[in-house]
Design an enzyme around this catalytic site. Sequence first.
Site, short mmCIF file in Angstrom:
data_model
loop_
_atom_site.label_atom_id
_atom_site.label_comp_id
_atom_site.label_asym_id
_atom_site.label_seq_id
_atom_site.Cartn_x
_atom_site.Cartn_y
_atom_site.Cartn_z
N TYR A 1 1.69 4.68 13.48
CA TYR A 1 0.27 5.02 13.48
C TYR A 1 -0.42 4.39 14.68
CZ TYR A 1 1.59 6.85 8.95
OH TYR A 1 2.22 7.56 7.97
N ARG B 1 8.23 1.59 -3.58
CA ARG B 1 8.83 2.62 -4.43
C ARG B 1 9.36 2.05 -5.74
NH1 ARG B 1 9.73 4.03 0.83
NH2 ARG B 1 9.42 6.23 1.40
N PRO C 1 0.84 -1.21 0.00
CA PRO C 1 0.00 0.00 0.00
C PRO C 1 0.87 1.25 0.00
CG PRO C 1 0.02 -1.01 2.17
CD PRO C 1 0.74 -1.95 1.26
N ALA D 1 -3.43 2.92 2.46
CA ALA D 1 -4.08 3.04 3.77
C ALA D 1 -5.40 3.78 3.64
CB ALA D 1 -3.16 3.76 4.75
N ARG E 1 0.32 -5.55 9.05
CA ARG E 1 1.65 -4.96 8.84
C ARG E 1 2.16 -4.46 10.17
NH1 ARG E 1 4.13 -0.80 4.34
NH2 ARG E 1 4.61 -2.78 3.36
N LEU F 1 13.50 -1.45 0.62
CA LEU F 1 14.67 -1.39 -0.27
C LEU F 1 14.95 -2.74 -0.93
CD1 LEU F 1 17.13 1.07 1.51
CD2 LEU F 1 15.62 1.49 -0.43
N GLN G 1 -5.59 -1.83 2.86
CA GLN G 1 -5.04 -1.61 4.19
C GLN G 1 -5.97 -0.68 4.96
OE1 GLN G 1 -1.56 1.05 5.02
NE2 GLN G 1 -0.53 -0.88 5.51
N CYS H 1 0.35 5.43 0.00
CA CYS H 1 -0.52 6.60 0.03
C CYS H 1 -0.19 7.54 -1.13
CB CYS H 1 -0.38 7.34 1.35
SG CYS H 1 -1.08 6.44 2.76
#
Length: 369
Positions: free
Chosen positions: A184, A326, A24, A58, A232, A303, A101, A26
């Site tokens: 969070y 990413r 996920p 999310a 997660r 990564l 999510q 954002c």
Amino acid sequence: MVAKLFEPIAIGGLSLSNRIVIAPMCQYSAEDGQMTDWHLMHLGQLAISGAGVLTIEAAAVLPEGRITYADVGLYDDATEAAIARVLSAVRQWSDIPVAIQLAHAGRKASTTRPWDGGGQIAANSPNGWRTVAPSALPFLDADEAPVALDIDGLDRIRTAFADAAVRAARLGIDAVQLHAAHGYLLHQFLSPLSNRRNDQYGGSLENRMRFPLEVFDIVQGAFGKQGPVTVRVSGTDWVDGGWSIEETAIFAQALEARGCSAINVSSGGLHPAQKIALAPGYQVPLSRQVKDAVTIPVIAVGLITEPAQAEAIIAGGDADAVAIARAVLYDPRWPWHAAAALGATIAVPPQYERSEPREHRGLYTLRPA
């Protein structure tokens, strides 16, 4: 021999064609919590990536649970309808399993978008609101302190997670992931750095896990017949005295005992003093420690950018799948290129079948979706 990355895997009762999970991410592009055409374009291209599952970013279970005013929500009929519109378009052209999510940002809510600085917006300012948390401790010293949740507040949030799970099931979502990472709300309850409560939800590890486990139970009850519920986690706060990988393993075992179908292991995000030594696959040792503690699938993230790297993680037993974020934003055809590198077969839309480069022909197979 088939590359491990492209072997099928079952997450609960959901079958994935390979072990590439689109994490996920954002987009900070919603309007009043509602997905827009940006999300249709964004999720549409990722839906034809060839990954095993696509996870919607999310989705906040309450308006005040959004990280920014531009975040996606799943808390009323309008936000549900907006997701339904995007899903309808995506599913017209792809049969990729879709997860969502569900999240609440807690004290890290009410901020500007990242490209606008990401700072907190004061409660009395446009697009701002008062945040909530386990304890009245701000994320940054300069931030407004959140309101410590009372019992009624906890009940409201539990109910909101359940309602969002019901909406996800009604949307035909294939799986739900609970966000208990990155500082969070659910992570805030887990970490002693953000949870200073002196009731049954604070203090001991058992007490700090209580509310996240209650949320899991209620979501599992609301969605579990539809599909798997996964979580997660942040494997460590990267701060002395904070949430640790040893505690993460115990939390993962408690989740497995309650029917959790998979654990996605990330890290950090809870405290500004975190010190992370970034390097390729820097979180993989965390996923390995969780994998050693449970029998359900464990997903590594962070990564992971190269096909050979992803293959080694799975072949070496460090995780059962890898989540790409990413890297797939940069290259929405990452799974195609991974298949080419590893000699695997992957499904693509027939409209794109002729895109196979000549130098790859004979090395792998583009199988029409």
